[in-house]
Design an enzyme around this catalytic site. Structure first.
Site, PDB file in Angstrom:
ATOM      1  N   TYR A 225       0.755  -1.345   0.049  1.00 23.54           N
ATOM      2  CA  TYR A 225      -0.022  -0.019  -0.005  1.00 23.54           C
ATOM      3  C   TYR A 225       0.966   1.253  -0.018  1.00 23.54           C
ATOM      4  O   TYR A 225       1.750   1.607   0.964  1.00 23.54           O
ATOM      5  CB  TYR A 225      -0.750  -0.337   1.099  1.00 23.54           C
ATOM      6  CG  TYR A 225      -1.768   0.946   1.464  1.00 23.54           C
ATOM      7  CD1 TYR A 225      -2.333   1.840   0.230  1.00 23.54           C
ATOM      8  CD2 TYR A 225      -2.443   1.125   2.672  1.00 23.54           C
ATOM      9  CE1 TYR A 225      -3.167   2.653   0.614  1.00 23.54           C
ATOM     10  CE2 TYR A 225      -3.446   2.375   2.803  1.00 23.54           C
ATOM     11  CZ  TYR A 225      -3.658   3.157   1.762  1.00 23.54           C
ATOM     12  OH  TYR A 225      -4.565   4.102   2.033  1.00 23.54           O
ATOM     13  N   LYS A 253      -1.571  -1.223  -3.999  1.00 18.55           N
ATOM     14  CA  LYS A 253      -2.609  -0.211  -4.058  1.00 18.55           C
ATOM     15  C   LYS A 253      -2.014   1.041  -4.084  1.00 18.55           C
ATOM     16  O   LYS A 253      -1.148   1.493  -3.053  1.00 18.55           O
ATOM     17  CB  LYS A 253      -3.483  -0.524  -2.449  1.00 18.55           C
ATOM     18  CG  LYS A 253      -4.354   0.636  -2.491  1.00 18.55           C
ATOM     19  CD  LYS A 253      -5.151   0.637  -1.157  1.00 18.55           C
ATOM     20  CE  LYS A 253      -6.185   1.872  -0.922  1.00 18.55           C
ATOM     21  NZ  LYS A 253      -6.623   1.911   0.561  1.00 18.55           N
TER      22      LYS A 253
END
Length: 396
Positions: A225, A253
């Site tokens: 992320y 992400k």
């Protein structure tokens, strides 16, 4: 061998673990810890081992299958994952997901988890077409949970819904030690993948980033992320490209923007947009696989259409005012306020979060009416809640 004194009736029972090299007290069944029966010793027996006594104890074998600490080396260490969990956790199964919801965690008035409301939210996501959920992420307020709460919620989600939706546990931390331990526990309770942010606040070097992720990637499918606005540090492409060869690297992400998305997708790296207002173009113009979404908490069916049914500029334009409203204050403030106004969660906030202003709450009602109440979660009429309707919890 050292002689271990036998406890008297009603006194504390002591057990010895060769791996711990120490004695630990456990209470007798039905006896309150610390209670002494009449005639018992004035104080519970103590086991004190000198250094000379510890050596023979370490080489002692206690019972079948129990070996001394000397027989255990770091080379023998394996993460806490059963064969069954390993067999049903597929990296490719994670890479194919197009709509993943960063799910909200609802609370009771005393600040504990409202599992009934939580289960309803997950069922709504399944029925609305979401393929995965992030449990205990930023949106789910994992940073406001104890690790016990966090792992319990992951396990609960797996046990109740794991056959119908992929459960991705946010087990990242700015401490490599904590990230390892939380990921061990998350995979032990059955999560399908882990979400790992780069170390925040105590930022590290490029080599440190690679070393950090190198410790957690062997445990199971992992989504990295990158959200510099929260961590204070961008994960540079060189790091992601170095990690992309790991078998358990499911993808990223990515919150930096379209050009970064295209940089990775051109190299065959799986990317999920981390920005709802950019996810349509990231998906259909820049090669992203899908989105890890906040907005899908509210309109899962419409977000599924946005990710599955081809380019749809009209639908994207229709949803942009909602997305802008949701992020008018730092996430998850807007989402928490919206779900309370829709009547699907109690209006309870764990501090430091507080609801959006009355003006914003009134604006949300107009947004719902423009998009259509039938497209939103829940069955109740959307309401403008008063300030006094909200409960803000500091101790829980």
């Amino acid at each position: 061998q050292p002689q271990i004194p036998k406890p008297s009736p009603g006194s504390l029972v002591f057990t010895r673990r060769t791996t711990m090299m120490a004695a630990q007290p456990t209470a007798n069944p039905g006896v309150r810890l610390g209670w002494k029966a009449p005639g018992a010793l004035a104080s519970p027996p103590r086991l004190a081992l000198s250094r000379s006594a510890a050596a023979p104890l370490a080489s002692h074998r206690v019972g079948r299958g129990k070996f001394s600490a000397a027989a255990i080396t770091t080379d023998d260490y394996l993460p806490m994952r059963s064969t069954e969990v390993k067999n049903r956790t597929s990296v490719d199964g994670i890479k194919s997901l197009r709509l993943i919801t960063a799910v909200k965690t609802p609370y009771l008035p005393d600040g504990r988890f409202d599992l009934e409301a939580y289960d309803s939210l997950i069922n709504t996501q399944i029925n609305g077409g979401a393929e995965g959920v992030i449990v205990g992420g930023t949106t789910g307020e994992g940073h406001l949970m104890s690790w016990d709460e966090h792992i319990m919620l992951i396990g609960h989600t797996v046990n109740c819904f794991g056959t119908n939706i992929k459960v991705i546990g946010n087990t990242g931390s700015n401490s490599t030690r904590e990230a390892i331990h939380a990921s061990e526990q998350g995979f032990a309770v059955g999560m399908h993948a882990a979400l790992h942010v780069n170390p925040y606040y105590g930022k590290t070097s490029t080599a440190g980033l690679i070393s950090h992720f190198d410790e957690v990637l062997p445990m199971g499918p992992t989504i990295i992320y990158n959200v510099p606005s929260r961590t204070g540090q961008d994960i540079p492409p060189a790091v992601i490209e170095a990690l992309s060869s790991y078998p358990n690297m499911a993808g990223v992400k990515e919150c930096v923007g379209h050009e970064r998305v295209k940089c990775y997708t051109d190299k065959g790296i799986t990317i999920w947009s981390g920005n709802d207002d950019e996810c349509h173009d990231s998906r259909w113009k820049y090669g992203a696989t899908g989105v890890i979404s906040v907005t899908s908490n509210l309109v899962p069916g419409l977000m599924r259409s946005l990710m599955f049914e081809g380019e749809n500029a009209a639908l994207n334009e229709k949803l942009l005012p909602l997305m802008k409203w949701l992020f008018s204050e730092p996430n998850p403030i807007g989402l928490n306020t919206a779900l309370a106004q829709l009547g699907v969660v109690r209006p309870v906030f764990r501090r430091p979060y507080a609801p959006l202003s009355l003006e914003k709450r009134t604006e949300f009602v107009r947004i719902v009416e423009a998009i259509g109440r039938e497209n939103f979660v829940g069955q109740k009429e959307v309401r403008v809640l008063d300030d006094d309707d909200f409960v803000l919890i500091s101790r829980y």
